[in-house]
Write a protein that holds these residues in place. Structure first.
Motif, mmCIF file in Angstrom:
data_model
loop_
_atom_site.group_PDB
_atom_site.id
_atom_site.type_symbol
_atom_site.label_atom_id
_atom_site.label_comp_id
_atom_site.label_asym_id
_atom_site.label_seq_id
_atom_site.Cartn_x
_atom_site.Cartn_y
_atom_site.Cartn_z
ATOM 1 N N LEU A 121 0.868 -1.205 -0.015
ATOM 2 C CA LEU A 121 0.094 0.119 0.034
ATOM 3 C C LEU A 121 0.906 1.277 0.133
ATOM 4 O O LEU A 121 1.944 1.334 0.416
ATOM 5 N N PRO A 122 0.469 2.316 -0.488
ATOM 6 C CA PRO A 122 0.987 3.770 -0.581
ATOM 7 C C PRO A 122 1.574 3.949 1.083
ATOM 8 O O PRO A 122 1.004 3.657 1.890
ATOM 9 N N ASP A 123 2.936 4.458 0.990
ATOM 10 C CA ASP A 123 3.513 4.760 2.478
ATOM 11 C C ASP A 123 2.685 5.712 3.109
ATOM 12 O O ASP A 123 1.845 6.579 2.621
ATOM 13 N N THR A 129 -0.341 4.715 4.439
ATOM 14 C CA THR A 129 -1.596 4.022 4.514
ATOM 15 C C THR A 129 -1.984 3.268 5.884
ATOM 16 O O THR A 129 -2.901 3.516 6.359
ATOM 17 N N SER A 168 -1.931 5.224 9.010
ATOM 18 C CA SER A 168 -2.896 6.117 9.107
ATOM 19 C C SER A 168 -4.234 5.399 9.517
ATOM 20 O O SER A 168 -5.084 5.886 10.315
ATOM 21 N N LEU A 169 -4.400 4.247 8.786
ATOM 22 C CA LEU A 169 -5.842 3.157 9.151
ATOM 23 C C LEU A 169 -5.667 2.690 10.498
ATOM 24 O O LEU A 169 -6.612 2.792 11.247
ATOM 25 N N ASN A 181 -9.373 6.652 12.682
ATOM 26 C CA ASN A 181 -9.706 6.157 11.635
ATOM 27 C C ASN A 181 -10.121 4.795 11.974
ATOM 28 O O ASN A 181 -10.080 4.070 10.985
ATOM 29 N N MET A 212 -9.923 -2.676 -1.716
ATOM 30 C CA MET A 212 -10.519 -1.489 -1.228
ATOM 31 C C MET A 212 -11.852 -1.410 -1.645
ATOM 32 O O MET A 212 -12.203 -1.539 -2.971
#
Length: 183
Positions: free
Chosen positions: A85-87, A89, A92-93, A98, A182
């Motif tokens: 996954l993008p750096d 991600t 953050s989740l 979140n 996703m």
């Protein structure tokens, strides 16, 4: 839940052996061999290759749910899938703010009911090459075969390949995938 053209549950054994023969798997994963773990969460917890998934399930407060009666079918992304996954991600989740978004992503990998590999293949066959399955999150996943491998397409058009199937638990079954889906 499975919709009309979605899964027609029953013909995947013939394809499943060929489709998943390349997976050498984590030997600690006991789901398909020997004693059944208590839950689909226990299957993931028994695998070093799913530590990120386990961390996410805990952060999303879904352990109790996935230890419930079920049955559940879980498409379990590996650590490598999360790493792709993008750096930022995953970090953050995992933030408490979140949690609801994380729950949405994780429950997008869960289907109500027990869909073994043979059920998935039968549904694909009955659907003339594609089956749609409804996730616990309320979204849909398209399942098809590509070069003898089961491929799952998410709502954003991303694809995951199933690399191991039928890791059994008392409350369902786990299939290992190589990409995070996703919603």
């Amino acid at each position: 839940m499975i919709a009309t053209t979605r899964w027609a549950i029953p013909a995947l054994l013939a394809v499943s052996t060929a489709a998943f023969a390349g997976y050498d798997g984590d030997k600690k994963m006991s789901g398909g061999y020997g004693d059944k773990p208590e839950s689909v969460v226990a299957v993931a917890m028994s695998s070093d290759a799913h530590s990120t998934l386990v961390t996410a399930v805990k952060a999303a407060d879904l352990v109790g749910t996935l230890q419930g009666e079920g049955p559940f079918t879980v498409f379990a992304p590996t650590n490598a899938a999360f790493d792709a996954l993008p750096d930022g991600t995953v970090d953050s989740l995992l933030e408490p703010a979140n949690q609801e978004k994380l729950q949405g992503v994780l429950t997008y990998h869960v289907v109500a009911g027990k869909l073994k590999a043979k059920d998935v293949l039968a549904a694909i066959e009955k659907g003339d090459g594609e089956a749609m399955v409804e996730t616990v999150a309320g979204g849909s996943l398209a399942v098809s075969l590509d070069d003898g491998k089961v491929v799952i397409t998410d709502a954003q058009g991303g694809t995951a390949t199933v690399t191991a199937t039928d890791l059994r638990a008392k409350n369902g079954v786990v299939h290992v995938i190589d990409t995070v889906l996703m919603p």
